[in-house]
Design a protein around this motif. Sequence first.
Motif, PDB file in Angstrom:
ATOM      1  N   ARG A  39       0.796  -1.231   0.000  1.00 23.50           N
ATOM      2  CA  ARG A  39       0.000   0.000   0.000  1.00 23.50           C
ATOM      3  C   ARG A  39       0.831   1.284   0.000  1.00 23.50           C
ATOM      4  O   ARG A  39       0.354   2.320  -0.453  1.00 23.50           O
ATOM      5  N   PRO A 120      -8.875  -1.016  -3.002  1.00 23.30           N
ATOM      6  CA  PRO A 120      -8.535   0.159  -2.177  1.00 23.30           C
ATOM      7  C   PRO A 120      -9.716   1.097  -1.957  1.00 23.30           C
ATOM      8  O   PRO A 120      -9.730   1.855  -0.981  1.00 23.30           O
ATOM      9  N   GLU A 123     -11.271   0.722   1.421  1.00 26.33           N
ATOM     10  CA  GLU A 123     -10.528   1.405   2.480  1.00 26.33           C
ATOM     11  C   GLU A 123     -10.753   2.921   2.401  1.00 26.33           C
ATOM     12  O   GLU A 123     -10.898   3.591   3.433  1.00 26.33           O
ATOM     13  N   GLN A 124     -10.790   3.435   1.176  1.00 26.02           N
ATOM     14  CA  GLN A 124     -11.007   4.876   1.002  1.00 26.02           C
ATOM     15  C   GLN A 124     -12.397   5.281   1.485  1.00 26.02           C
ATOM     16  O   GLN A 124     -12.580   6.359   2.072  1.00 26.02           O
ATOM     17  N   THR A 141      -9.604  -3.892   6.174  1.00 26.28           N
ATOM     18  CA  THR A 141      -8.550  -4.650   5.499  1.00 26.28           C
ATOM     19  C   THR A 141      -8.307  -6.012   6.154  1.00 26.28           C
ATOM     20  O   THR A 141      -8.278  -7.039   5.472  1.00 26.28           O
TER      21      THR A 141
END
Length: 229
Positions: A39, A120, A123-124, A141
């Motif tokens: 990441r 991702p 997560e955002q 995650t």
Amino acid sequence: MDWLGPQEWQAVALSLKVAIWATLASLPLGIFVAYALARWRFPGRQILNGLVHLPLILPPVVTGYLLLLTFGRQGPLGAVLEPLGIVFAFRWTGAALAAAIMAFPLLVRAIRLSIEAVDPKLEQAAATLGASRIRVFLTVTLPLVLPGILAGAILAFAKAMGEFGATITFVSNIPGQTQTLPSAIYAFLQVPGGESSALRLVAVSIAIAMLALILSEVAAQRIARRVRG
């Protein structure tokens, strides 16, 4: 396992002890390194990636010798740790350290691939709702990559169980103290009449390795189903 002799059983028990400790001790660092490589973008990232995978490329004897130079009683870290009661050279703890280092690349790679498979955007989305980075990792995650962590841990455990070169170089082959399963097989093959004992230990090694591979495959299939879902 009544068909195993006392020395054979000691080797199997010590290998299990070494592999379990090697896996558990390296797991937190392995998760952190895998996440960083998957990441983050930072100077030296490729160097870190190379260092992580270096034990897979170097001869195991070289790794064991470097550990001996570093953690031996005259080594820079060994001399500091010994007064604290922490000794690795020629102890089972050293076998666990060597096994952890040799298994670390497999652990990191499995976890890294699992993290890279997570979208991702998930997560955002959690971050936009006000969640901190740590909370995003723990609540979004980590649950998604848990099967990958399990697969990596199983592979690391299997590698640690089978480690020979680095272990025998760093901690020698002392029965009952540092003689792991692979070292015991090697020792039995060096003496007349030891073939039967070596063969029994080979059978145990194959059984443990197959079980680890099956569990790893099951975990990998769970990862694929979760990603598709």
